[in-house]
Design a protein around this motif. Structure first.
Motif, PDB file in Angstrom:
ATOM      1  N   SER A 102     -18.006 -63.582 -40.149  1.00  0.00           N
ATOM      2  CA  SER A 102     -17.364 -63.028 -38.957  1.00  0.00           C
ATOM      3  C   SER A 102     -16.038 -62.399 -39.339  1.00  0.00           C
ATOM      4  CB  SER A 102     -17.105 -64.139 -37.936  1.00  0.00           C
ATOM      5  OG  SER A 102     -16.126 -65.027 -38.444  1.00  0.00           O
ATOM      6  N   GLY A 103     -15.450 -61.705 -38.375  1.00  0.00           N
ATOM      7  CA  GLY A 103     -14.127 -61.127 -38.592  1.00  0.00           C
ATOM      8  C   GLY A 103     -13.070 -62.208 -38.733  1.00  0.00           C
ATOM      9  N   THR A 104     -13.139 -63.187 -37.850  1.00  0.00           N
ATOM     10  CA  THR A 104     -12.172 -64.288 -37.882  1.00  0.00           C
ATOM     11  C   THR A 104     -12.107 -64.929 -39.263  1.00  0.00           C
ATOM     12  OG1 THR A 104     -12.591 -64.732 -35.558  1.00  0.00           O
ATOM     13  CG2 THR A 104     -11.623 -66.516 -36.838  1.00  0.00           C
ATOM     14  N   PHE A 134      -4.546 -58.747 -32.260  1.00  0.00           N
ATOM     15  CA  PHE A 134      -5.672 -59.681 -32.138  1.00  0.00           C
ATOM     16  C   PHE A 134      -6.349 -59.820 -33.489  1.00  0.00           C
ATOM     17  CE2 PHE A 134     -10.038 -60.988 -31.519  1.00  0.00           C
ATOM     18  CZ  PHE A 134      -9.868 -62.100 -30.710  1.00  0.00           C
ATOM     19  N   HIS A 135      -6.446 -61.060 -33.969  1.00  0.00           N
ATOM     20  CA  HIS A 135      -7.104 -61.289 -35.258  1.00  0.00           C
ATOM     21  C   HIS A 135      -8.184 -62.365 -35.196  1.00  0.00           C
ATOM     22  CE1 HIS A 135      -4.214 -58.637 -37.194  1.00  0.00           C
ATOM     23  NE2 HIS A 135      -3.226 -59.323 -36.682  1.00  0.00           N
ATOM     24  N   GLY A 136      -8.417 -62.959 -34.016  1.00  0.00           N
ATOM     25  CA  GLY A 136      -9.471 -63.961 -33.907  1.00  0.00           C
ATOM     26  C   GLY A 136      -8.985 -65.244 -33.262  1.00  0.00           C
ATOM     27  N   GLU A 186      -3.141 -54.704 -37.540  1.00  0.00           N
ATOM     28  CA  GLU A 186      -4.297 -53.824 -37.362  1.00  0.00           C
ATOM     29  C   GLU A 186      -3.813 -52.385 -37.574  1.00  0.00           C
ATOM     30  OE1 GLU A 186      -6.245 -55.227 -33.342  1.00  0.00           O
ATOM     31  OE2 GLU A 186      -4.322 -56.159 -33.691  1.00  0.00           O
ATOM     32  N   GLU A 191      -7.817 -54.821 -29.257  1.00  0.00           N
ATOM     33  CA  GLU A 191      -7.748 -55.648 -28.048  1.00  0.00           C
ATOM     34  C   GLU A 191      -6.414 -55.462 -27.321  1.00  0.00           C
ATOM     35  OE1 GLU A 191     -10.498 -57.579 -27.215  1.00  0.00           O
ATOM     36  OE2 GLU A 191     -11.374 -56.629 -28.968  1.00  0.00           O
ATOM     37  N   ASP A 219      -5.966 -55.250 -40.970  1.00  0.00           N
ATOM     38  CA  ASP A 219      -7.154 -55.706 -40.263  1.00  0.00           C
ATOM     39  C   ASP A 219      -7.902 -54.473 -39.748  1.00  0.00           C
ATOM     40  OD1 ASP A 219      -9.059 -56.702 -38.554  1.00  0.00           O
ATOM     41  OD2 ASP A 219      -7.731 -58.112 -37.534  1.00  0.00           O
ATOM     42  N   ILE A 221     -11.136 -54.693 -38.776  1.00  0.00           N
ATOM     43  CA  ILE A 221     -12.368 -55.251 -38.216  1.00  0.00           C
ATOM     44  C   ILE A 221     -12.911 -54.386 -37.074  1.00  0.00           C
ATOM     45  CG2 ILE A 221     -13.269 -57.234 -36.914  1.00  0.00           C
ATOM     46  CD1 ILE A 221     -11.385 -58.980 -38.749  1.00  0.00           C
ATOM     47  N   GLN A 222     -12.007 -53.900 -36.244  1.00  0.00           N
ATOM     48  CA  GLN A 222     -12.459 -53.047 -35.129  1.00  0.00           C
ATOM     49  C   GLN A 222     -12.336 -51.554 -35.452  1.00  0.00           C
ATOM     50  OE1 GLN A 222     -11.730 -52.598 -30.305  1.00  0.00           O
ATOM     51  NE2 GLN A 222     -11.402 -54.522 -31.306  1.00  0.00           N
ATOM     52  N   LYS A 248     -17.411 -56.529 -37.605  1.00  0.00           N
ATOM     53  CA  LYS A 248     -18.039 -55.765 -36.531  1.00  0.00           C
ATOM     54  C   LYS A 248     -19.133 -54.781 -36.994  1.00  0.00           C
ATOM     55  CE  LYS A 248     -15.071 -56.881 -32.801  1.00  0.00           C
ATOM     56  NZ  LYS A 248     -13.683 -57.287 -32.925  1.00  0.00           N
TER      57      LYS A 248
END
Ligand SMILES: *Cc1c(COP(=O)(O)O)cnc(C)c1O
Length: 393
Positions: A102-104, A134-136, A186, A191, A219, A221-222, A248
């Motif tokens: 997962s990203g977290t 937002f990182h998880g 990020e 988020e 980050d 992830i998104q 993601k």
């Protein structure tokens, strides 16, 4: 569908306020509920379904691997992890990769690199993170997430985390001490309301991390995996991180994430420092590997640039004709439209009245994160549905 929803409410822990829809299957950029209604998906499972649903060849890659080997521990090698890892390093120009579920978990690994690097370079342990980030939700990832709403009931979190203002270099510099070991952010805040880093900010951060020998964690992830119009958003800025996190869209729906390292971050973790039972298992890596092939073969990023630009133009037009819209922000197919009021009603009406699936980013921002394969006519279709909602509300 109503019965299923009631039953689900009964048995699932209520950590989400879910919409009253039960989805059954998807095809392309369309989703279908259990009653056969068709929806236009501009949500993509929160930026996960970059290639939409049932993309040519992708289901086959999963099925073929399912008949060979699903899992083998990290005490051995497997072919898909080698191939996926090699492709990921090639597109990112990073040096090493660790696969997670997962990203977290990718964030956890990145933070552990930062902490260990700090320990080995003079007992440093402070990390600077950003407000609105937002990182998880795990305790480590939550510790660097700058949203009090998610944090307030879970103190004490990891000590030594400080929050600076995003896109305000001075506020970051003010927090640096001789105990600082890393900065995490990020490249485009997702988020938190779709805020791209400014070029000056990211350049300043890079300079600071070099000068003070800090680990720079980006980050992605998104905003990564093509969504910004580059494979990774930092590539547009020419700022390469020491550690990057992805997840993601990497697996298009199978649970996979990764943290990648370069330079001084690459030889921090040693055998025993970190691990994962499932991480990098052949089933998910076979899918990620195929996803990466498709991105190249089918010019996915080129499509993001063209259609992202078109969507941006259409949203700018929309903003000019609606007083209640403050601003349109973002890059590629990661766009946000900020209203002067909460967007919850818009999202709900879009879903139930127009069968357009949308998501917010914070209370007042309507977020556009469709599959990366959408066409201009899909944009027209979505805008048409959205306008009908806005007329009504
Ligand atoms: C979604 C997200 C995460 C968390 O990833 P999960 O796969 O949900 O654990 C971390 N950082 C960013 C920027 C995200 O968008």
């Amino acid at each position: 569908m109503k019965d299923q929803v009631d039953f689900a409410e009964h048995l699932l822990l209520k950590t989400y306020n879910r919409y009253q829809v039960v989805f059954d299957h998807g095809d392309g950029i369309k989703l279908y509920d259990t009653e056969g209604n068709e929806y236009l998906d501009f949500f993509a499972g929160i930026a996960v379904q970059g290639l939409g649903y049932n993309y040519k060849g992708l289901n086959k890659a999963l099925k073929e691997q399912a008949d060979k080997l699903w899992h083998i521990s990290n005490y051995f090698y497997n072919e898909p992890v080698i191939v996926a890892g090699q492709k990921l390093l090639e597109i990112s120009d990073m040096e090493k990769v660790f696969f997670t579920n997962s990203g977290t978990e990718a964030i956890e690994g990145a933070v552990k690199i930062a902490k260990k690097y700090g320990t080995k370079t003079g007992g440093r342990y402070e990390i600077i993170a950003m407000e609105g980030s937002f990182h998880g939700r795990s305790l480590g990832a939550l510790s660097v997430t700058g949203n009090e709403h998610y944090r307030e009931d879970f103190y004490p979190l990891i000590p030594g985390i400080k929050f600076a203002k995003y896109n305000d270099l001075e506020s970051v510099k003010n927090l640096v001490t001789d105990k600082t070991c890393a900065i995490i952010l990020e490249t485009i805040q997702g988020e938190g309301g779709i805020h791209p880093a400014t070029k000056e900010f990211l350049e300043g951060i890079k300079k600071l991390t070099d000068e003070k020998d800090l680990i720079l964690i980006l980050d992605e992830i998104q905003c990564g995996m093509g969504r910004s119009g580059n494979f990774f958003a930092w590539q547009e800025y020419g700022i390469k991180p020491d550690v990057m996190t992805v997840a993601k869209a990497l697996g298009n729906g199978v649970p996979i994430g990764a943290f990648l390292t370069a330079g001084k971050a690459s030889d921090v973790l040693k055998p025993g420092d970190h691990g994962s039972t499932y991480g990098g298992n052949p089933l998910v890596c076979a899918v990620a590997s195929k996803v990466l092939d498709i991105f190249k073969e089918d010019s996915i990023i080129e499509n993001v640039r063209v259609v992202g630009k078109y969507l941006r133009e259409k949203l700018d037009e929309l903003a000019r004709s609606y007083q209640s819209i403050n601003e349109v922000r973002g890059k590629g197919l990661l766009l946000g439209v900020e209203f002067d009021k909460p967007v919850a009603d818009i999202i709900k009406s879009a879903l139930t009245d127009e069968r357009l699936v949308l998501i917010n980013a914070g209370s007042n921002v309507l977020r556009f994160i469709p599959p990366l394969i959408i066409s201009k006519s899909d944009v027209d279709d979505a805008l048409c549905r959205l306008k009908r909602v806005l007329e009504k509300i």
